[in-house]
Scaffold this motif. Structure first.
Motif, PDB file in Angstrom:
ATOM      1  N   SER A  34     -71.109  14.073-104.750  1.00 34.55           N
ATOM      2  CA  SER A  34     -69.694  13.496-105.456  1.00 34.55           C
ATOM      3  C   SER A  34     -69.931  14.411-106.690  1.00 34.55           C
ATOM      4  CB  SER A  34     -70.442  11.658-105.561  1.00 34.55           C
ATOM      5  OG  SER A  34     -71.514  11.488-106.321  1.00 34.55           O
ATOM      6  N   ASP A  35     -70.261  15.003-106.854  1.00 33.54           N
ATOM      7  CA  ASP A  35     -70.725  16.017-107.703  1.00 33.54           C
ATOM      8  C   ASP A  35     -71.212  17.092-107.294  1.00 33.54           C
ATOM      9  OD1 ASP A  35     -70.960  16.945-110.242  1.00 33.54           O
ATOM     10  OD2 ASP A  35     -71.572  15.371-111.393  1.00 33.54           O
ATOM     11  N   LYS A  36     -70.203  17.963-107.769  1.00 34.71           N
ATOM     12  CA  LYS A  36     -70.811  19.558-107.381  1.00 34.71           C
ATOM     13  C   LYS A  36     -71.458  20.361-108.411  1.00 34.71           C
ATOM     14  CE  LYS A  36     -66.565  21.987-109.592  1.00 34.71           C
ATOM     15  NZ  LYS A  36     -65.830  23.327-109.082  1.00 34.71           N
ATOM     16  N   THR A  37     -71.370  20.335-109.486  1.00 33.24           N
ATOM     17  CA  THR A  37     -71.986  20.105-110.496  1.00 33.24           C
ATOM     18  C   THR A  37     -73.659  19.701-110.189  1.00 33.24           C
ATOM     19  OG1 THR A  37     -72.669  18.452-111.940  1.00 33.24           O
ATOM     20  CG2 THR A  37     -70.215  20.186-112.363  1.00 33.24           C
ATOM     21  N   ILE A  38     -74.402  19.682-109.599  1.00 38.15           N
ATOM     22  CA  ILE A  38     -75.706  19.368-108.875  1.00 38.15           C
ATOM     23  C   ILE A  38     -76.749  19.738-108.326  1.00 38.15           C
ATOM     24  CG2 ILE A  38     -77.228  17.151-107.409  1.00 38.15           C
ATOM     25  CD1 ILE A  38     -75.484  14.956-108.462  1.00 38.15           C
ATOM     26  N   SER A  39     -75.201  20.687-106.820  1.00 35.12           N
ATOM     27  CA  SER A  39     -75.511  21.751-106.125  1.00 35.12           C
ATOM     28  C   SER A  39     -75.683  22.862-106.829  1.00 35.12           C
ATOM     29  CB  SER A  39     -74.325  21.914-104.824  1.00 35.12           C
ATOM     30  OG  SER A  39     -74.245  21.134-104.594  1.00 35.12           O
ATOM     31  N   GLU A  40     -74.549  23.073-107.916  1.00 40.78           N
ATOM     32  CA  GLU A  40     -74.735  24.142-108.807  1.00 40.78           C
ATOM     33  C   GLU A  40     -76.328  24.527-109.746  1.00 40.78           C
ATOM     34  OE1 GLU A  40     -71.243  24.358-110.918  1.00 40.78           O
ATOM     35  OE2 GLU A  40     -70.461  24.789-109.522  1.00 40.78           O
ATOM     36  N   LEU A  41     -76.255  22.924-110.580  1.00 38.21           N
ATOM     37  CA  LEU A  41     -77.864  23.711-110.588  1.00 38.21           C
ATOM     38  C   LEU A  41     -79.026  23.701-109.927  1.00 38.21           C
ATOM     39  CD1 LEU A  41     -78.890  22.161-113.207  1.00 38.21           C
ATOM     40  CD2 LEU A  41     -79.375  19.797-112.432  1.00 38.21           C
ATOM     41  N   PHE A  42     -79.237  23.072-108.740  1.00 40.44           N
ATOM     42  CA  PHE A  42     -80.294  23.883-108.098  1.00 40.44           C
ATOM     43  C   PHE A  42     -79.987  25.252-108.135  1.00 40.44           C
ATOM     44  CE2 PHE A  42     -80.273  19.405-105.860  1.00 40.44           C
ATOM     45  CZ  PHE A  42     -80.736  18.748-106.940  1.00 40.44           C
ATOM     46  N   ASP A  43     -78.940  25.617-107.652  1.00 34.15           N
ATOM     47  CA  ASP A  43     -79.106  27.154-107.586  1.00 34.15           C
ATOM     48  C   ASP A  43     -79.477  27.918-108.253  1.00 34.15           C
ATOM     49  OD1 ASP A  43     -78.276  26.520-105.275  1.00 34.15           O
ATOM     50  OD2 ASP A  43     -76.007  26.757-105.492  1.00 34.15           O
ATOM     51  N   TRP A  44     -78.824  27.069-109.734  1.00 31.77           N
ATOM     52  CA  TRP A  44     -79.219  27.877-111.437  1.00 31.77           C
ATOM     53  C   TRP A  44     -80.790  27.297-111.120  1.00 31.77           C
ATOM     54  CZ3 TRP A  44     -81.745  25.821-115.227  1.00 31.77           C
ATOM     55  CH2 TRP A  44     -81.729  26.707-116.468  1.00 31.77           C
ATOM     56  N   ILE A  45     -81.622  26.652-110.340  1.00 28.04           N
ATOM     57  CA  ILE A  45     -83.122  26.350-111.194  1.00 28.04           C
ATOM     58  C   ILE A  45     -83.076  27.433-109.729  1.00 28.04           C
ATOM     59  CG2 ILE A  45     -84.501  25.067-110.325  1.00 28.04           C
ATOM     60  CD1 ILE A  45     -82.904  22.481-111.151  1.00 28.04           C
ATOM     61  N   ILE A  46     -83.125  28.100-108.541  1.00 25.69           N
ATOM     62  CA  ILE A  46     -83.685  28.534-107.866  1.00 25.69           C
ATOM     63  C   ILE A  46     -83.753  29.705-108.151  1.00 25.69           C
ATOM     64  CG2 ILE A  46     -83.225  29.672-105.342  1.00 25.69           C
ATOM     65  CD1 ILE A  46     -82.983  26.430-104.244  1.00 25.69           C
ATOM     66  N   MET A  47     -82.213  30.767-108.459  1.00 27.29           N
ATOM     67  CA  MET A  47     -82.641  32.166-108.989  1.00 27.29           C
ATOM     68  C   MET A  47     -82.924  31.875-110.736  1.00 27.29           C
ATOM     69  SD  MET A  47     -78.089  32.455-108.236  1.00 27.29           S
ATOM     70  CE  MET A  47     -78.612  34.189-108.736  1.00 27.29           C
ATOM     71  N   LYS A  48     -83.050  31.371-111.417  1.00 23.82           N
ATOM     72  CA  LYS A  48     -83.599  30.874-112.661  1.00 23.82           C
ATOM     73  C   LYS A  48     -84.460  30.714-113.311  1.00 23.82           C
ATOM     74  CE  LYS A  48     -79.662  33.421-113.861  1.00 23.82           C
ATOM     75  NZ  LYS A  48     -79.721  34.858-114.764  1.00 23.82           N
ATOM     76  N   ARG A  49     -84.879  30.026-112.344  1.00 25.15           N
ATOM     77  CA  ARG A  49     -86.244  28.922-113.302  1.00 25.15           C
ATOM     78  C   ARG A  49     -87.819  28.403-111.719  1.00 25.15           C
ATOM     79  NH1 ARG A  49     -85.472  30.201-118.079  1.00 25.15           N
ATOM     80  NH2 ARG A  49     -84.127  29.402-119.321  1.00 25.15           N
ATOM     81  N   TRP A  50     -87.137  29.869-111.128  1.00 25.32           N
ATOM     82  CA  TRP A  50     -88.472  29.937-110.033  1.00 25.32           C
ATOM     83  C   TRP A  50     -89.844  29.908-110.015  1.00 25.32           C
ATOM     84  CZ3 TRP A  50     -87.770  27.637-105.346  1.00 25.32           C
ATOM     85  CH2 TRP A  50     -88.387  27.730-104.115  1.00 25.32           C
ATOM     86  N   ASN A  51     -89.932  30.894-111.299  1.00 30.54           N
ATOM     87  CA  ASN A  51     -91.578  30.989-111.357  1.00 30.54           C
ATOM     88  C   ASN A  51     -92.449  30.057-112.515  1.00 30.54           C
ATOM     89  OD1 ASN A  51     -89.923  31.801-113.835  1.00 30.54           O
ATOM     90  ND2 ASN A  51     -90.890  33.503-114.094  1.00 30.54           N
ATOM     91  N   VAL A  52     -91.151  28.808-113.170  1.00 33.11           N
ATOM     92  CA  VAL A  52     -92.179  27.582-113.746  1.00 33.11           C
ATOM     93  C   VAL A  52     -92.119  26.658-112.706  1.00 33.11           C
ATOM     94  CG1 VAL A  52     -91.058  28.646-116.036  1.00 33.11           C
ATOM     95  CG2 VAL A  52     -89.841  27.160-114.344  1.00 33.11           C
ATOM     96  N   LEU A  53     -91.621  26.816-111.840  1.00 33.72           N
ATOM     97  CA  LEU A  53     -91.823  25.812-110.534  1.00 33.72           C
ATOM     98  C   LEU A  53     -93.366  25.801-109.930  1.00 33.72           C
ATOM     99  CD1 LEU A  53     -88.226  25.940-108.967  1.00 33.72           C
ATOM    100  CD2 LEU A  53     -89.618  24.320-110.667  1.00 33.72           C
ATOM    101  N   PHE A  54     -93.916  24.149-109.594  1.00 37.47           N
ATOM    102  CA  PHE A  54     -95.069  24.122-108.899  1.00 37.47           C
ATOM    103  C   PHE A  54     -94.827  24.591-107.464  1.00 37.47           C
ATOM    104  CE2 PHE A  54     -96.446  21.501-112.959  1.00 37.47           C
ATOM    105  CZ  PHE A  54     -97.585  22.684-113.005  1.00 37.47           C
ATOM    106  N   ASP A  55     -95.903  24.511-106.494  1.00 33.80           N
ATOM    107  CA  ASP A  55     -95.500  24.919-105.062  1.00 33.80           C
ATOM    108  C   ASP A  55     -94.841  23.718-104.363  1.00 33.80           C
ATOM    109  OD1 ASP A  55     -96.821  27.219-105.409  1.00 33.80           O
ATOM    110  OD2 ASP A  55     -98.459  25.761-104.969  1.00 33.80           O
ATOM    111  N   GLU A  56     -94.773  22.279-104.646  1.00 32.19           N
ATOM    112  CA  GLU A  56     -94.337  21.145-104.289  1.00 32.19           C
ATOM    113  C   GLU A  56     -93.452  21.062-104.726  1.00 32.19           C
ATOM    114  OE1 GLU A  56     -96.352  17.828-105.513  1.00 32.19           O
ATOM    115  OE2 GLU A  56     -98.200  17.840-103.864  1.00 32.19           O
ATOM    116  N   GLU A  57     -92.680  21.468-106.240  1.00 30.88           N
ATOM    117  CA  GLU A  57     -91.434  21.705-106.115  1.00 30.88           C
ATOM    118  C   GLU A  57     -90.446  23.084-105.539  1.00 30.88           C
ATOM    119  OE1 GLU A  57     -92.613  19.847-111.048  1.00 30.88           O
ATOM    120  OE2 GLU A  57     -91.852  22.332-110.225  1.00 30.88           O
TER     121      GLU A  57
END
Length: 60
Positions: free
Chosen positions: A26-49
């Protein structure tokens, strides 16, 4: 929370991911947020995330 590498692992981000995932259709910005996290913040996530995001990415 994703600004820098965290020292203590918690499930807060996974809870947020799961909550947002319920409304991604229902909100396309959520998919964009997930994509941004994958591209820009991947290295700060823990393994489970990272694993959850990998499963999200392959399912969509």
């Amino acid at each position: 929370m994703l600004k820098r590498k965290r020292q203590i692992q918690s499930d807060e981000i996974l809870l947020a991911f799961r909550f947002l995932n319920r409304y991604r259709h229902s909100d396309k910005t959520i998919s964009e947020l997930f994509d941004w996290i994958i591209m820009k913040r991947w290295n700060v996530l823990f393994d489970e995330e990272q694993q959850w995001l990998n499963e999200y990415r392959t399912a969509h």
